[in-house]
Design a protein around this motif. Structure first.
Motif, PDB file in Angstrom:
ATOM      1  N   ASN A   1      43.770  43.386  55.625  1.00  0.00           N
ATOM      2  CA  ASN A   1      43.164  44.025  54.453  1.00  0.00           C
ATOM      3  C   ASN A   1      44.067  43.957  53.228  1.00  0.00           C
ATOM      4  OD1 ASN A   1      40.918  44.688  55.964  1.00  0.00           O
ATOM      5  ND2 ASN A   1      41.643  46.753  56.440  1.00  0.00           N
ATOM      6  N   GLU A   2      45.371  43.927  53.446  1.00  0.00           N
ATOM      7  CA  GLU A   2      46.321  43.937  52.333  1.00  0.00           C
ATOM      8  C   GLU A   2      46.813  42.540  51.959  1.00  0.00           C
ATOM      9  OE1 GLU A   2      49.517  46.726  52.876  1.00  0.00           O
ATOM     10  OE2 GLU A   2      48.229  48.103  53.981  1.00  0.00           O
ATOM     11  N   ALA A   3      46.221  41.508  52.530  1.00  0.00           N
ATOM     12  CA  ALA A   3      46.722  40.144  52.333  1.00  0.00           C
ATOM     13  C   ALA A   3      46.910  39.760  50.860  1.00  0.00           C
ATOM     14  CB  ALA A   3      45.818  39.145  53.049  1.00  0.00           C
ATOM     15  N   PRO A   4      45.943  40.004  49.973  1.00  0.00           N
ATOM     16  CA  PRO A   4      46.158  39.600  48.571  1.00  0.00           C
ATOM     17  C   PRO A   4      47.394  40.255  47.950  1.00  0.00           C
ATOM     18  CG  PRO A   4      43.842  40.052  48.963  1.00  0.00           C
ATOM     19  CD  PRO A   4      44.571  40.521  50.186  1.00  0.00           C
ATOM     20  N   GLU A   5      47.585  41.540  48.203  1.00  0.00           N
ATOM     21  CA  GLU A   5      48.746  42.233  47.658  1.00  0.00           C
ATOM     22  C   GLU A   5      50.038  41.737  48.293  1.00  0.00           C
ATOM     23  OE1 GLU A   5      51.331  44.965  45.739  1.00  0.00           O
ATOM     24  OE2 GLU A   5      49.427  44.018  45.238  1.00  0.00           O
ATOM     25  N   PHE A  19      50.616  38.701  49.471  1.00  0.00           N
ATOM     26  CA  PHE A  19      50.934  37.410  48.874  1.00  0.00           C
ATOM     27  C   PHE A  19      51.578  37.594  47.507  1.00  0.00           C
ATOM     28  CE2 PHE A  19      48.241  35.393  52.082  1.00  0.00           C
ATOM     29  CZ  PHE A  19      48.921  34.207  52.297  1.00  0.00           C
ATOM     30  N   ARG A  20      51.047  38.518  46.706  1.00  0.00           N
ATOM     31  CA  ARG A  20      51.613  38.763  45.389  1.00  0.00           C
ATOM     32  C   ARG A  20      53.059  39.247  45.506  1.00  0.00           C
ATOM     33  NH1 ARG A  20      53.056  42.522  42.106  1.00  0.00           N
ATOM     34  NH2 ARG A  20      52.559  44.199  43.566  1.00  0.00           N
ATOM     35  N   THR A  49      53.174  35.424  54.781  1.00  0.00           N
ATOM     36  CA  THR A  49      52.676  34.578  53.693  1.00  0.00           C
ATOM     37  C   THR A  49      53.309  33.189  53.675  1.00  0.00           C
ATOM     38  OG1 THR A  49      54.354  35.301  52.103  1.00  0.00           O
ATOM     39  CG2 THR A  49      52.346  36.645  52.284  1.00  0.00           C
ATOM     40  N   THR A  89      44.125  35.820  58.251  1.00  0.00           N
ATOM     41  CA  THR A  89      44.069  35.791  56.791  1.00  0.00           C
ATOM     42  C   THR A  89      45.409  35.383  56.197  1.00  0.00           C
ATOM     43  OG1 THR A  89      42.464  37.595  56.899  1.00  0.00           O
ATOM     44  CG2 THR A  89      43.443  37.126  54.755  1.00  0.00           C
ATOM     45  N   GLY A 134      46.150  31.538  54.597  1.00  0.00           N
ATOM     46  CA  GLY A 134      46.629  31.525  53.218  1.00  0.00           C
ATOM     47  C   GLY A 134      47.997  30.886  53.091  1.00  0.00           C
ATOM     48  N   ARG A 190      49.172  27.617  50.929  1.00  0.00           N
ATOM     49  CA  ARG A 190      50.188  27.767  49.895  1.00  0.00           C
ATOM     50  C   ARG A 190      51.428  26.934  50.183  1.00  0.00           C
ATOM     51  NH1 ARG A 190      51.751  32.005  45.987  1.00  0.00           N
ATOM     52  NH2 ARG A 190      49.754  33.003  46.435  1.00  0.00           N
TER      53      ARG A 190
END
Length: 199
Positions: free
Chosen positions: A12-16, A18-19, A51, A73, A77, A81
């Motif tokens: 659930n926190e994957a986008p954050e 990665f950032r 990541t 996820t 990703g 990347r």
């Protein structure tokens, strides 16, 4: 593959993640262990590759890297990347690491960053038994242990350097580095960084 213990919250926190993770360079995060790392062309295993930042950092140093990440996820990703040809991505996780064990490949370096605290004491002991068996004689086991409040939605347990020593010493390891630092992001979180050598 069955759900790996301790992975709750990461998808659930994957986008954050990665950032945050990709904003910091491998050399900055792991500056305390760089002098211990083996020379180029070493075989490296990263467990809990997330990541892909560290797998890519190891690949850039000329290592042949097997990167293990059980959260789809994150793994997918990371593969997009970091498409370096000397990184092999595997869907696997502790405590069994069945797919990695099936490779029958020992490693010059095994790296685990913020992984073991997701496992309870019996699973940590089982995991270290497997992990230690994957290190070549003369090879290194590098790990980072997190101490502090548990974020919402995560599963974490306290794990100490003393516990790691007690579990690894009978398997032929000695400590090259054992140091604790305060997190640059959270003042109530500290990190223990360890490098152990086999044989």
């Amino acid at each position: 593959m069955a759900r790996v213990p301790g992975t709750a919250g990461y998808a659930n926190e994957a986008p954050e993640l990665f950032r945050r993770y990709e904003a910091r360079a491998f050399e900055d995060v792991h500056r305390l262990i760089l002098d211990f790392l083996p020379p180029a062309t070493a075989d490296a295993l990263e467990i809990g590759a997330g990541t892909g930042r560290d797998a890519a950092g190891l690949a850039a140093r000329g290592y042949n890297v097997v990167a293990v990440e059980p959260v789809a996820t994150l793994r997918e990703g990371a593969m997009a990347r970091h498409p370096e040809p000397n990184i092999r991505w595997i869907d696997d996780g502790l405590p069994e690491l069945a797919s990695v064990v099936a490779l029958h490949q020992p490693f010059d370096l095994v790296m685990m960053t913020a992984v073991l605290m997701h496992l309870d004491a019996p699973l940590r002991a089982q995991s270290l038994d497997v992990v230690c068996s994957l290190v070549k004689p003369g090879g290194l086991l590098a790990m980072t242990l997190r101490h502090g409040p548990v974020p919402d939605g995560r599963v974490m347990f306290e794990v100490t350097a003393d516990e790691i020593q007690k579990l690894s010493f009978p398997r032929g390891f000695s400590v090259l580095l054992d140091t604790e630092t305060v997190s640059s992001e959270q003042s109530d979180v500290t990190w223990t960084r360890m490098v152990l050598k086999k044989g």
